[in-house]
Design an enzyme around this catalytic site. Structure first.
Site, mmCIF file in Angstrom:
data_model
loop_
_atom_site.group_PDB
_atom_site.id
_atom_site.type_symbol
_atom_site.label_atom_id
_atom_site.label_comp_id
_atom_site.label_asym_id
_atom_site.label_seq_id
_atom_site.Cartn_x
_atom_site.Cartn_y
_atom_site.Cartn_z
ATOM 1 C CB CYS A 160 -62.106 -15.082 -9.915
ATOM 2 S SG CYS A 160 -62.885 -14.912 -11.533
ATOM 3 C CG HIS A 293 -62.475 -10.283 -6.262
ATOM 4 N ND1 HIS A 293 -61.466 -11.085 -6.748
ATOM 5 C CD2 HIS A 293 -63.528 -10.461 -7.088
ATOM 6 C CE1 HIS A 293 -61.894 -11.733 -7.820
ATOM 7 N NE2 HIS A 293 -63.142 -11.358 -8.048
ATOM 8 C CG HIS A 328 -60.535 -10.546 -12.886
ATOM 9 N ND1 HIS A 328 -59.727 -11.378 -12.135
ATOM 10 C CD2 HIS A 328 -61.814 -10.888 -12.566
ATOM 11 C CE1 HIS A 328 -60.487 -12.173 -11.396
ATOM 12 N NE2 HIS A 328 -61.750 -11.886 -11.640
#
Length: 399
Positions: A160, A293, A328
């Site tokens: 990620c 995040h 995400h």
């Protein structure tokens, strides 16, 4: 980062819009892109909401110029990267040393999955062209060819944090006088593999996610692509349009704690943020906004929260997670959020953390819940923390 690296262009496609302008409008209106699955062919269609780009493969093919047989990952990439390049307004691009540093985690897996559905029941069936562009690097090469970039092409895949690391790498190439212009960021499309994998980890939310909320249940997966155009100071001086900002600091760290979990103390997150501040020559109190995040999982938000509490002490900046808008997007998240951060600095904006209701226990701060304009905003920190302990932070600063 003594030699400045400038952001000259930005491009993004996500669940909240097919262009940068559409994404910004959705952020301003607090309009989420999280919805029921429409395009991904999965048995979990009615179980997990996601942040899908609101276009079919046929529509993406028409918009990108690729044929529908090409991976959705590549089509998303080309649309956003091309928008960023056009937005940069570099008149003599063909004559410059250019690079394309693109991140992804799934490559052309969407097409590979279609191949195996036909092949496994009968090994005489299935079109091999569907697996031709399976690798992550194949997606990058397809887009680089369309953009006409030949000098330097590379693919980053660090979970990620992938596209944040792509941007960091692009900046290093410019600072070391290897390239003049770099299109950097990332792309990822939703696949059955990723949806099933995160479901196995039991961290998917069956409702729209609530990042940094005490009652968070997990994340919503998303898809999209986001790129920025990085240029040297020499090239920046030749561009007629207004630039966005500088990339003043960046840092990557790894706490090596666990394959899929962050350390409870947020060690890797803390190291990444501290390193970025040090390279930018800034103090924690200089940061005006953090693009978290903020995935909405129990582990991620508590770990990132602990790192922020330790680093910023009693000078907490405004902060929010935009994943409540986009989902995400994995390898694309750092690139998409870099675009959001560049816009935040250029225009003095702070985005809302959708669906936040209850503060997490032990954290002396809470994310913003409303879109606001902050004319005095000078520095934005963007966090991207991935599996395997890959933690990266970028700092964008006002010109």
């Amino acid at each position: 980062m003594a030699q400045p690296v400038f952001i000259a262009g930005a491009g993004v496609i996500s669940a909240i819009g097919n262009t940068t302008a559409q994404n910004l409008l959705s952020l301003e209106r607090a309009e989420t892109g999280i919805a029921a699955i429409k395009y991904l062919d999965t048995e979990h269609r009615d179980e997990f909401p996601v942040g899908e780009v609101k276009l079919s493969n046929e529509e993406l093919a028409e918009l990108s110029g690729f044929k529908p047989a090409i991976s959705r990952t590549a089509m998303l990439s080309l649309i956003a990267a091309r928008e960023a390049l056009v937005d940069a307004g570099i008149s003599n691009f063909a004559g410059l040393r250019s690079g394309f540093i693109s991140a992804n985690t799934v490559g052309g897996m969407d097409k590979t999955e279609d191949f195996f559905r036909e092949f496994l029941p009968d090994n005489t069936k299935g079109r091999l062209r569907k697996v031709l562009n399976h690798e992550c690097c194949a997606v990058t090469n397809l887009v680089a060819d369309k953009l006409g970039i030949r000098h330097y092409v590379s693919t980053i895949s660090t979970a990620c944090s992938s596209s944040a690391n792509a941007i960091m790498y692009g900046a290093r190439l410019i600072k070391n006088n290897m390239l003049d212009v770099v299109i950097a960021g990332g792309t990822d499309a939703l696949t059955r593999f990723t949806l099933n994998g995160f479901n196995t980890l039991m961290i998917l939310d069956k409702q729209p996610c609530q990042p940094f909320d005490a009652n968070r249940r997990g994340l919503n997966l998303g898809e999209g692509a986001g790129y920025v155009v990085l240029v040297s100071e020499r090239i920046a001086l030749s561009i007629k349009k207004e630039l966005y900002c500088t990339l003043s600091g960046c840092h990557n760290a790894n706490d090596a704690y666990h394959q899929t979990a962050s350390s409870p103390e947020g060690t890797g997150s803390l190291l990444a943020m501290k390193g970025a501040l040090q390279k930018a020559g800034l103090q924690p109190s200089d940061i005006g906004y953090i693009n978290l995040h903020g995935t909405g999982t129990q582990n991620n938000d508590s770990s990132e929260g602990a790192a922020i509490a330790a680093l910023f002490a009693e000078h907490y900046p405004k902060m929010s997670s935009t994943k409540a808008f986009t989902g995400h997007t994995l390898g694309a998240s750092g690139g998409i959020e870099a675009v959001f951060s560049a816009l935040a600095i250029q225009r003095g904006l702070v985005y809302p953390n959708l669906r936040f209701e209850t503060s997490m226990e032990g954290l002396p701060f809470a994310p913003e819940t409303r879109f606001s304009k902050q004319p005095g905003l000078k520095h934005v920190l963007s966090n991207s923390f991935g599996f395997g302990g890959n933690c990266s932070s970028l700092i964008f600063s006002k010109l």
